[in-house]
Scaffold this motif. Sequence first.
Motif, PDB file in Angstrom:
ATOM      1  N   ILE A 125       1.600  17.508 -14.122  1.00 49.06           N
ATOM      2  CA  ILE A 125       1.886  16.593 -15.174  1.00 49.06           C
ATOM      3  C   ILE A 125       3.214  15.823 -14.498  1.00 49.06           C
ATOM      4  O   ILE A 125       4.216  16.661 -14.289  1.00 49.06           O
ATOM      5  CB  ILE A 125       2.021  17.053 -16.747  1.00 49.06           C
ATOM      6  N   ASN A 126       3.249  14.496 -14.786  1.00 43.91           N
ATOM      7  CA  ASN A 126       4.317  13.738 -14.582  1.00 43.91           C
ATOM      8  C   ASN A 126       4.552  12.480 -15.761  1.00 43.91           C
ATOM      9  O   ASN A 126       3.417  11.770 -16.150  1.00 43.91           O
ATOM     10  CB  ASN A 126       4.250  12.991 -13.094  1.00 43.91           C
ATOM     11  N   PHE A 127       5.551  12.859 -16.388  1.00 46.56           N
ATOM     12  CA  PHE A 127       5.720  11.846 -17.622  1.00 46.56           C
ATOM     13  C   PHE A 127       7.018  11.391 -17.983  1.00 46.56           C
ATOM     14  O   PHE A 127       8.128  12.031 -17.302  1.00 46.56           O
ATOM     15  CB  PHE A 127       5.241  12.671 -18.912  1.00 46.56           C
ATOM     16  N   THR A 128       7.135  10.243 -18.438  1.00 50.01           N
ATOM     17  CA  THR A 128       8.617   9.816 -18.948  1.00 50.01           C
ATOM     18  C   THR A 128       8.541   9.579 -20.350  1.00 50.01           C
ATOM     19  O   THR A 128       7.590   8.737 -20.666  1.00 50.01           O
ATOM     20  CB  THR A 128       8.533   8.426 -17.875  1.00 50.01           C
ATOM     21  N   VAL A 129       9.545   9.726 -20.864  1.00 48.71           N
ATOM     22  CA  VAL A 129       9.925   9.185 -22.172  1.00 48.71           C
ATOM     23  C   VAL A 129      10.887   8.634 -22.275  1.00 48.71           C
ATOM     24  O   VAL A 129      12.122   8.868 -21.834  1.00 48.71           O
ATOM     25  CB  VAL A 129       9.864  10.469 -23.358  1.00 48.71           C
ATOM     26  N   LYS A 130      10.956   7.368 -23.235  1.00 51.72           N
ATOM     27  CA  LYS A 130      12.102   6.254 -22.988  1.00 51.72           C
ATOM     28  C   LYS A 130      12.252   5.469 -24.379  1.00 51.72           C
ATOM     29  O   LYS A 130      11.344   5.301 -24.968  1.00 51.72           O
ATOM     30  CB  LYS A 130      11.685   5.256 -21.730  1.00 51.72           C
ATOM     31  N   GLN A 131      13.518   5.552 -24.612  1.00 55.13           N
ATOM     32  CA  GLN A 131      14.178   4.560 -25.758  1.00 55.13           C
ATOM     33  C   GLN A 131      14.681   3.529 -25.195  1.00 55.13           C
ATOM     34  O   GLN A 131      15.756   3.532 -24.756  1.00 55.13           O
ATOM     35  CB  GLN A 131      14.986   5.554 -26.831  1.00 55.13           C
ATOM     36  N   GLU A 132      14.066   2.282 -25.484  1.00 51.27           N
ATOM     37  CA  GLU A 132      14.660   0.988 -24.712  1.00 51.27           C
ATOM     38  C   GLU A 132      15.958   0.735 -25.154  1.00 51.27           C
ATOM     39  O   GLU A 132      16.685   0.441 -24.233  1.00 51.27           O
ATOM     40  CB  GLU A 132      13.646  -0.069 -25.181  1.00 51.27           C
ATOM     41  N   VAL A 133      16.299   0.524 -26.421  1.00 55.09           N
ATOM     42  CA  VAL A 133      17.576   0.418 -26.825  1.00 55.09           C
ATOM     43  C   VAL A 133      18.488   1.385 -26.654  1.00 55.09           C
ATOM     44  O   VAL A 133      18.311   2.591 -26.930  1.00 55.09           O
ATOM     45  CB  VAL A 133      17.784  -0.022 -28.489  1.00 55.09           C
ATOM     46  N   GLY A 134      19.613   1.403 -25.946  1.00 51.53           N
ATOM     47  CA  GLY A 134      20.524   2.527 -25.386  1.00 51.53           C
ATOM     48  C   GLY A 134      20.003   3.112 -23.988  1.00 51.53           C
ATOM     49  O   GLY A 134      20.655   4.086 -23.718  1.00 51.53           O
ATOM     50  N   THR A 135      18.791   2.601 -23.606  1.00 53.57           N
ATOM     51  CA  THR A 135      18.300   3.086 -22.414  1.00 53.57           C
ATOM     52  C   THR A 135      18.327   4.633 -22.339  1.00 53.57           C
ATOM     53  O   THR A 135      18.809   5.210 -21.226  1.00 53.57           O
ATOM     54  CB  THR A 135      19.208   2.714 -21.062  1.00 53.57           C
ATOM     55  N   VAL A 136      17.788   5.362 -23.152  1.00 54.14           N
ATOM     56  CA  VAL A 136      17.677   6.795 -23.283  1.00 54.14           C
ATOM     57  C   VAL A 136      16.329   7.047 -22.562  1.00 54.14           C
ATOM     58  O   VAL A 136      15.628   6.420 -23.125  1.00 54.14           O
ATOM     59  CB  VAL A 136      17.928   7.225 -24.669  1.00 54.14           C
ATOM     60  N   GLU A 137      16.287   7.769 -21.591  1.00 52.55           N
ATOM     61  CA  GLU A 137      15.226   8.199 -20.696  1.00 52.55           C
ATOM     62  C   GLU A 137      15.274   9.507 -20.220  1.00 52.55           C
ATOM     63  O   GLU A 137      16.291  10.143 -19.780  1.00 52.55           O
ATOM     64  CB  GLU A 137      15.107   7.094 -19.547  1.00 52.55           C
ATOM     65  N   LYS A 138      14.028  10.221 -20.151  1.00 52.41           N
ATOM     66  CA  LYS A 138      13.802  11.611 -19.593  1.00 52.41           C
ATOM     67  C   LYS A 138      12.534  11.551 -18.949  1.00 52.41           C
ATOM     68  O   LYS A 138      11.422  10.909 -19.324  1.00 52.41           O
ATOM     69  CB  LYS A 138      13.815  12.427 -20.815  1.00 52.41           C
ATOM     70  N   ARG A 139      12.774  12.261 -17.719  1.00 55.48           N
ATOM     71  CA  ARG A 139      11.485  12.177 -16.728  1.00 55.48           C
ATOM     72  C   ARG A 139      11.324  13.602 -16.310  1.00 55.48           C
ATOM     73  O   ARG A 139      12.359  14.443 -16.433  1.00 55.48           O
ATOM     74  CB  ARG A 139      11.717  11.292 -15.439  1.00 55.48           C
ATOM     75  N   ASP A 140      10.028  14.080 -16.510  1.00 56.93           N
ATOM     76  CA  ASP A 140      10.049  15.645 -15.859  1.00 56.93           C
ATOM     77  C   ASP A 140       8.379  15.646 -15.447  1.00 56.93           C
ATOM     78  O   ASP A 140       7.842  14.743 -15.477  1.00 56.93           O
ATOM     79  CB  ASP A 140       9.885  16.505 -17.356  1.00 56.93           C
ATOM     80  N   SER A 141       8.459  16.473 -14.725  1.00 56.45           N
ATOM     81  CA  SER A 141       7.062  16.999 -13.963  1.00 56.45           C
ATOM     82  C   SER A 141       7.163  18.404 -13.448  1.00 56.45           C
ATOM     83  O   SER A 141       8.093  19.080 -13.204  1.00 56.45           O
ATOM     84  CB  SER A 141       6.932  16.073 -12.665  1.00 56.45           C
ATOM     85  N   TYR A 142       5.962  19.076 -13.619  1.00 64.14           N
ATOM     86  CA  TYR A 142       5.934  20.476 -13.439  1.00 64.14           C
ATOM     87  C   TYR A 142       4.326  20.698 -13.137  1.00 64.14           C
ATOM     88  O   TYR A 142       3.389  20.100 -13.550  1.00 64.14           O
ATOM     89  CB  TYR A 142       6.329  21.176 -14.371  1.00 64.14           C
ATOM     90  N   GLY A 143       3.884  21.731 -12.320  1.00 64.19           N
ATOM     91  CA  GLY A 143       2.525  22.224 -12.220  1.00 64.19           C
ATOM     92  C   GLY A 143       2.411  23.626 -12.593  1.00 64.19           C
ATOM     93  O   GLY A 143       3.373  24.497 -12.904  1.00 64.19           O
ATOM     94  N   THR A 144       1.101  23.836 -13.090  1.00 61.67           N
ATOM     95  CA  THR A 144       0.965  24.876 -13.904  1.00 61.67           C
ATOM     96  C   THR A 144      -0.539  25.512 -13.414  1.00 61.67           C
ATOM     97  O   THR A 144      -1.405  24.845 -13.440  1.00 61.67           O
ATOM     98  CB  THR A 144       0.922  25.014 -15.221  1.00 61.67           C
ATOM     99  N   LEU A 145      -0.483  26.945 -13.102  1.00 60.04           N
ATOM    100  CA  LEU A 145      -1.494  27.707 -12.777  1.00 60.04           C
ATOM    101  C   LEU A 145      -1.991  28.640 -14.008  1.00 60.04           C
ATOM    102  O   LEU A 145      -1.333  29.153 -14.491  1.00 60.04           O
ATOM    103  CB  LEU A 145      -1.559  28.707 -11.639  1.00 60.04           C
ATOM    104  N   MET A 146      -3.485  28.204 -14.224  1.00 55.74           N
ATOM    105  CA  MET A 146      -3.905  28.970 -15.532  1.00 55.74           C
ATOM    106  C   MET A 146      -5.302  29.911 -15.001  1.00 55.74           C
ATOM    107  O   MET A 146      -6.494  29.036 -14.981  1.00 55.74           O
ATOM    108  CB  MET A 146      -4.133  27.878 -16.558  1.00 55.74           C
TER     109      MET A 146
END
Length: 718
Positions: free
Chosen positions: A423-444
């Motif tokens: 998974i590769n995802f981005t969460v962003k709050q436009e005003v204030g340019t608050v942004e978080k990016r993350d990615s990781y893989g998982t074996l199940m």
Amino acid sequence: MMKNFTAAVMFCGGFSFAQEANADSAKTENIKEVVLIARKPTIESKADRTVFNVANSAILTGNTTWDVLRMTPLVNIDNNDNVQAEGSNVTVYINDRKSVFTGKELKEYLKTIVADNLLKIEVITSPSAKYETSGAVINIVLKKNDNEGLKGSVSMNNSQSYKNSQSSSLNLNYHSKRFTQSLSGSFGNNNNVMKSYNENLIYADNSLTKITSENNSNWKSPSASSSTEFELDDKNNVGIVVEYYGSNNSAVSDARGDYFLNDILQKYYTKTVDSDGKNRFVGSNIFYKYYDKEKNRILDLNAGINYDSNHNNSIHSTVWDASAFEGIRTMADNKNREYYLKVDYSQPIGKDGNQLEFGGKMNFRNNVMPFYYFNYQNNTWALDGSRSNTFRYDENLNSLYANFSRTFFKKLETRIGLRYEYINFTVKQEVGTVEKRDSYGTLMPDLLVKYSFNDNYNLTATYKHSLWRPWYTEFNPFLMPTENGTYRRGNMDLQPNPNDRFGLKLGLYKKYFISANFSTTNQDYWTSYLIEDDKTIMMPTTYYGRINNYSLYANTNQNFLKNKLNINLNLGVSYVDNSDFKQRNNFVGMKDNIINFSGSTNFSYTNLFNKNINLNGWFGLHSQNWGNSVGNKMNFFHSFGATKLFPERQMETGIRFNNIFQRPGNDYITYSPIGTFRNVNQWDWYGVNLSFVKRFGNQKVKESTKRNVEKESGGGKN
């Protein structure tokens, strides 16, 4: 066994008749062909799943798919409308397609599907690696007609609880040689009343806020679906499925909050919320299927686009101590898009019944959630730029899986699977340019082993590692007022929840089944509370600490009175050791261990007094404990009804009583480091329902899948 016994009885009867005919050759006549019709039991328990066959059950009358889901064995729906099976979180599939809805959205959507469309509900407690899930799977299978010509049904329902609600639906199916077209549409006008009571105790100053509230809501919900399928030849199929769901809703909520300090009333407020909203969802799925029946090779290609939007407008009017007025208005206009491509393939390996299955999926999400916050100033609504913002969530989730099934010496059935997700995802709050990016893989990985000692005894062992990810709305950090005077917001720092689950299932005489499970996790996210600027805020938070869950479930299905009376009984108990979880997170007053009980029974009686009257009922008893929330009572549900059939006219009428002896609700306390928060609700699922169904055409149906290789081992249909 029952089918063999019936056949033997009829064979002996026919043999005796033949003997008598030979003894008197003067009385000889031709015997017409005898046709034995085998009826599936209401409940089928298999190695990886329990199947609730409801196609011909009177339990469908006057119910929606959501209502029948509540009555399904092993299923429990918690106070937030989250579906669970054997205490495990659930992902819902409809006709083997993953639903895009969760929580309350799933509830409202399933309430638009009349239960008369149901064929069966599969509760898959040990899903293979093919499924996109972190827990159990519920697969809702709808009817599919395969007889020639046009057929369909019209249904109408009227429910009386606190207020009156109505719904109606139309279903059409046309089949001609290799072409099948299905259309369905429904409209519901639902009125609901919810009464609530809250107690918020804060440790720091020993303050207590008591809140009483009542919410009156109306939902006008149209929905429609179309399924087109064309058989190119005996091996190749193409088709398209399109679904639409909409709702126009309005609500008025009144609340009063009393603030106490050391048991002395300090101040109070009254609050009224007027809200309205519009929700729209359009989903599409284009598919191609290749199915070689002789070689049992299956290729399934799916591509689709889902789009949903919701617009909400709320006006919050608060009066403090009958003098100071505070006005808040919120507006949201959310848009969510999803695109996916999915490939599945399976085929036998060798001549020993081995099966190989593999596939993958690419999935993209684009979610935009603007939120506008207004304050009432100088007789006008002024935009609050410090609280208005736009939240964005973008996600790309790619997955690959493989399953291999093999049977040894006809007694030991095995299935091993492995799923990889990145998974590769981005969460962003436009005003204030608050942004978080993350990615990781998982074996199940997952494993299923079943050993059949003989026809009457078998034992199945399972293991599965899974990962439960936060839903995108749970990341949204905006501060939003609720109807009762508190606030809520999401958390951009939420972490996924890993889980390991081990299970044993013993089958006796194909009627009695006992399951023992153990699951463990070292982190999870649950509801938490905090105080900011005198505001009580509810938000999800990741908590760390070991939680071990031990559970035992038993179920049986019995037939009596020449198979006219069918009874299914389910009992369950679980022991949760959360001592480490409690200690590490300073949950004062919370118990180190929690015991949960659950039980349910379904019964049906067919053709009462030979007058085409069917009776049915359901009773359920469930605890209300999960995570850092502990219930103060058991929840008792009951529903029973009667259906009168008119076979020649293809009509039926029914009456159903829901929870008339005790109105259901919840009463639980959520523990947090800053205090305890009690929530008491009374639900609106009670009263009486009247229904009418008119059918036309030949109603012969088949299961909506081309895979006839479903095995009790769970290695076939996944």
